[in-house]
Design an enzyme around this catalytic site. Structure first.
Site, PDB file in Angstrom:
ATOM      1  CG  ASN A   1     -14.532  -2.030   3.043  1.00  0.00           C
ATOM      2  OD1 ASN A   1     -13.973  -1.251   2.800  1.00  0.00           O
ATOM      3  ND2 ASN A   1     -14.920  -3.643   3.317  1.00  0.00           N
TER       4      ASN A   1
ATOM      5  CD  GLU B   1      -3.737  -3.105   4.907  1.00  0.00           C
ATOM      6  OE1 GLU B   1      -4.259  -4.766   5.197  1.00  0.00           O
ATOM      7  OE2 GLU B   1      -2.849  -2.759   5.866  1.00  0.00           O
TER       8      GLU B   1
ATOM      9  CB  CYS C   1     -10.785  -6.946   3.327  1.00  0.00           C
ATOM     10  SG  CYS C   1     -10.310  -6.081   4.455  1.00  0.00           S
TER      11      CYS C   1
ATOM     12  CD  GLU D   1      -4.149   0.833   6.993  1.00  0.00           C
ATOM     13  OE1 GLU D   1      -4.903  -0.122   6.397  1.00  0.00           O
ATOM     14  OE2 GLU D   1      -4.006   1.316   6.186  1.00  0.00           O
TER      15      GLU D   1
HETATM   16  P1  NAD Z   1     -11.218  -1.509  -5.926  1.00  0.00           P
HETATM   17  O1  NAD Z   1      -9.881  -1.952  -6.408  1.00  0.00           O
HETATM   18  O2  NAD Z   1     -12.073  -1.046  -7.216  1.00  0.00           O
HETATM   19  O3  NAD Z   1     -10.498   0.140  -5.350  1.00  0.00           O
HETATM   20  C1  NAD Z   1     -10.080   0.275  -4.588  1.00  0.00           C
HETATM   21  C2  NAD Z   1      -9.566   1.645  -5.098  1.00  0.00           C
HETATM   22  O4  NAD Z   1      -8.428   2.079  -5.651  1.00  0.00           O
HETATM   23  C3  NAD Z   1     -10.717   2.441  -5.396  1.00  0.00           C
HETATM   24  O5  NAD Z   1     -10.404   4.266  -4.677  1.00  0.00           O
HETATM   25  C4  NAD Z   1     -10.395   3.035  -6.793  1.00  0.00           C
HETATM   26  O6  NAD Z   1     -10.737   4.456  -7.591  1.00  0.00           O
HETATM   27  C5  NAD Z   1      -8.715   3.127  -6.719  1.00  0.00           C
HETATM   28  N1  NAD Z   1      -8.436   2.456  -7.904  1.00  0.00           N
HETATM   29  C6  NAD Z   1      -8.495   1.730  -8.882  1.00  0.00           C
HETATM   30  N2  NAD Z   1      -8.240   1.992  -9.974  1.00  0.00           N
HETATM   31  C7  NAD Z   1      -6.775   1.989  -9.491  1.00  0.00           C
HETATM   32  C8  NAD Z   1      -5.768   1.694 -10.528  1.00  0.00           C
HETATM   33  N3  NAD Z   1      -5.045   1.563 -11.337  1.00  0.00           N
HETATM   34  N4  NAD Z   1      -4.983   3.372  -9.400  1.00  0.00           N
HETATM   35  C9  NAD Z   1      -5.349   3.897  -8.649  1.00  0.00           C
HETATM   36  N5  NAD Z   1      -6.314   3.625  -8.287  1.00  0.00           N
HETATM   37  C10 NAD Z   1      -6.983   2.613  -7.974  1.00  0.00           C
HETATM   38  O7  NAD Z   1     -11.578  -2.231  -4.285  1.00  0.00           O
HETATM   39  P2  NAD Z   1     -13.355  -1.848  -3.864  1.00  0.00           P
HETATM   40  O8  NAD Z   1     -14.340  -2.418  -4.984  1.00  0.00           O
HETATM   41  O9  NAD Z   1     -12.839  -0.441  -4.422  1.00  0.00           O
HETATM   42  O10 NAD Z   1     -13.435  -2.349  -2.491  1.00  0.00           O
HETATM   43  C11 NAD Z   1     -13.507  -3.712  -1.692  1.00  0.00           C
HETATM   44  C12 NAD Z   1     -11.952  -4.117  -1.905  1.00  0.00           C
HETATM   45  O11 NAD Z   1     -11.466  -3.615  -1.030  1.00  0.00           O
HETATM   46  C13 NAD Z   1     -12.075  -5.596  -2.064  1.00  0.00           C
HETATM   47  O12 NAD Z   1     -11.491  -6.594  -3.052  1.00  0.00           O
HETATM   48  C14 NAD Z   1     -12.243  -5.669  -0.321  1.00  0.00           C
HETATM   49  O13 NAD Z   1     -11.363  -7.005   0.273  1.00  0.00           O
HETATM   50  C15 NAD Z   1     -10.839  -4.895  -0.646  1.00  0.00           C
HETATM   51  N6  NAD Z   1     -10.563  -4.260   0.682  1.00  0.00           N
HETATM   52  C16 NAD Z   1      -9.358  -4.494   1.729  1.00  0.00           C
HETATM   53  C17 NAD Z   1      -9.060  -3.775   3.392  1.00  0.00           C
HETATM   54  C18 NAD Z   1      -7.763  -4.460   3.336  1.00  0.00           C
HETATM   55  O14 NAD Z   1      -7.296  -3.387   4.249  1.00  0.00           O
HETATM   56  N7  NAD Z   1      -7.399  -5.229   3.233  1.00  0.00           N
HETATM   57  C19 NAD Z   1      -9.813  -3.275   3.402  1.00  0.00           C
HETATM   58  C20 NAD Z   1     -10.918  -2.913   2.766  1.00  0.00           C
HETATM   59  C21 NAD Z   1     -10.951  -3.041   1.371  1.00  0.00           C
END
Ligand code: NAD
Length: 481
Positions: free
Chosen positions: A152, A249, A283, A455
């Site tokens: 995002n 995060e 998020c 962060e």
């Molecule tokens: P996601 O969890 O599907 O993927 C996040 C990242 O993790 C990707 O790069 C993915 O390839 C990697 N990943 C997936 N499985 C993994 C594993 N087993 N080991 C290591 N890496 C792995 O999330 P998304 O769909 O890309 O993003 C949306 C989510 O992120 C939402 O839940 C959102 O709330 C959250 N988010 C949180 C913040 C924050 O700062 N708190 C900021 C932005 C987004």
């Protein structure tokens, strides 16, 4: 290919390709057009990135902090100079309107580089008087850090991890989301031009399997993940095997509380920003909007009128206020939640329809109750749930009745109430009469299932350094044998 990078990965100061890796395509979400063709990292690529990082880190850590800071300052300036090109790239990769990316994405990345550039030379330890003897502490870098990003805010996430990691003397291997692989490479270009030595910022592409290879590697001292809660659980567990430090995060289902004395126009504006900015893919979004029953009708009236005027369209047109979702899968998921909302009896008062391609209309549900799926699960799309409440105690209990704890907000003119309520909200970040502002000066992160660690701000120091205690004996050793 409108946004084809020189190669898929950036390792040891240079672009690298390994065509043996699985194909990975980036799409412009507004049209579905393929804008770049890349490859996922093979084990050999991952290994070379970690090796480069490990080889470069010690020299970097030994440099005077002002020198590290100077390079990051230069990078911040280059990033600002390139704001338009970087924003266009981010818009192509994410589908977020240029109107947003021009002010929010590279700009907040540059802020992080600038902030941590200035922070680096201020880091000191403690001296601890112990009578005849003394002790002192050293703040040391952790070593090689792995960063894993969500789709995002790709360049912001990369910079929010790279800036503190590098400022405090670490090396970073960053894996962007497989959905938005491009801007991390642009950040690598910028850092290199700014004078960052080779090997300190590496980018490897791929999905969860590539992320997992980084998390499980003994060369990695720390993992910083931005992603969903289910991914967080896996990464945290895997990091625990190697006793690695983590920052998580993760997602949220944050409450935004509008009390009866709130400035309603401001509250409506904040609720819209907290649900429709980036097509709702944020998020911290305040997706559960609790409104005092006595002001519910005027709140909804103004909300519906203003939501109806949101301009959807081509994200590259600067007049566009809302773009598509990032992917077909995400659009489908969001439409599924809208259908659940209707089926479970929420009242659809705005939007609710797919708008062609990966576009979904800004959607508002009224008469939402706490047990409905749309009030419990993170949707990550432009879907706002409005819930009525009657008393302060009641709304606090309902706001906290979730596994998440990323953020919370409230609108009131009563300052005493504002601080009283904030003190009881279970959230890592709270806003009073504002929403979704995350300046780099302010620590950012979640409680409960929304994450661990912080962060930004001074708090980031704790998560990219460790303390070494040094005892200094000033006399004879008092041995009983
Ligand atoms: P996601 O969890 O599907 O993927 C996040 C990242 O993790 C990707 O790069 C993915 O390839 C990697 N990943 C997936 N499985 C993994 C594993 N087993 N080991 C290591 N890496 C792995 O999330 P998304 O769909 O890309 O993003 C949306 C989510 O992120 C939402 O839940 C959102 O709330 C959250 N988010 C949180 C913040 C924050 O700062 N708190 C900021 C932005 C987004």
């Amino acid at each position: 290919m409108r946004a084809q990078p020189k190669a898929s990965h950036f390792i040891n100061g240079a672009y690298v390709e390994d065509a043996a890796g699985a194909a990975l395509h980036s799409h412009y979400p507004a049209t579905g057009e393929v804008i770049a063709k890349l490859h996922s990292a093979t084990p050999a690529i991952i290994d070379s990135a970690l090796q480069a990082a490990a080889a470069a880190q010690a020299d970097w850590a030994a440099r005077p902090p002002v020198e590290r800071g100077r390079i990051l300052h230069r990078a911040a300036q280059i990033m600002r100079d390139r704001n338009r090109a970087l924003s266009e790239l981010e818009t192509l990769d994410t589908g977020k309107p240029l109107q947003e990316t021009l002010v929010a994405d590279p700009a907040s990345g540059a802020d992080a580089l600038e902030y941590f550039a200035g922070f680096a030379p201020t880091v000191t330890g403690q001296t601890i008087p112990l009578g005849r003897d003394m002790a002192y502490t050293l703040r040391e870098p952790l070593g090689v850090c792995a960063g894993i990003g969500a789709w995002n805010y790709p360049i912001q996430i990369a910079a929010w991890k790279a800036a503190p990691a590098l400022a405090f003397g670490n090396a970073l291997v960053f894996k962007p989301s497989e959905v938005t692989p491009l801007s991390a490479l642009a950040l690598a270009d910028i850092l290199t031009e700014a004078g960052l030595p080779a090997g300190l910022f590496n980018v490897v592409q791929g999905a969860g399997d590539v992320g997992a290879s980084l998390v499980g590697d003994p060369r990695v001292a720390k993992v910083s993940l931005t992603g969903s809660v289910p991914t967080g659980r896996k990464v945290y567990a895997q990091a625990a095997e190697g006793i690695r430090a983590v920052t998580m995060e993760l997602g949220g289902k944050s409450p935004l509380i509008v009390f009866d004395d709130a400035d309603l126009d401001n509250a409506v504006g904040a609720a819209m920003l907290g649900n429709f900015y980036s097509a709702g893919q944020i998020c911290t979004n305040g997706t559960r909007v609790f409104v005092a029953r006595s002001v519910l009708e005027p709140f909804l009236e103004r909300l519906i009128a203003r939501t109806g005027r949101i301009v959807m369209g081509d994200p590259l047109d600067e007049a566009t206020q809302m773009g598509p979702l990032v992917s077909a899968a995400q659009a489908e998921k969001v439409m599924g939640y809208i259908a659940r909302g209707v089926a479970e009896g929420a009242r659809l008062v705005c939007g609710g329809k797919a708008a062609g391609g990966w576009f979904v209309e800004p959607t508002v549900f009224a008469d939402v109750t706490d047990d409905m799926t749309i009030a419990r699960e993170e949707i990550f799309g432009p879907v706002m749930s409005v819930l009525a409440f009657d008393s302060e105690d009641e709304v606090i209990a309902r706001a906290n009745a979730t596994d998440y704890g990323l953020a919370a907000g409230l609108f009131t003119r009563d300052l005493t109430r504002a601080h009283r309520v904030v003190a009881r909200l279970q959230a890592g970040t709270c806003w009073i009469n504002a929403y979704n502002l995350t300046p780099v000066e302010m620590p950012f992160g979640g409680v409960k299932a929304s994450g661990v660690g912080r962060e930004n701000g001074h708090a980031a120091l704790e998560h990219y350094t460790r303390v070494k205690s040094v005892y200094l004996g000033m006399g004879d050793v008092d041995a009983p044998y």
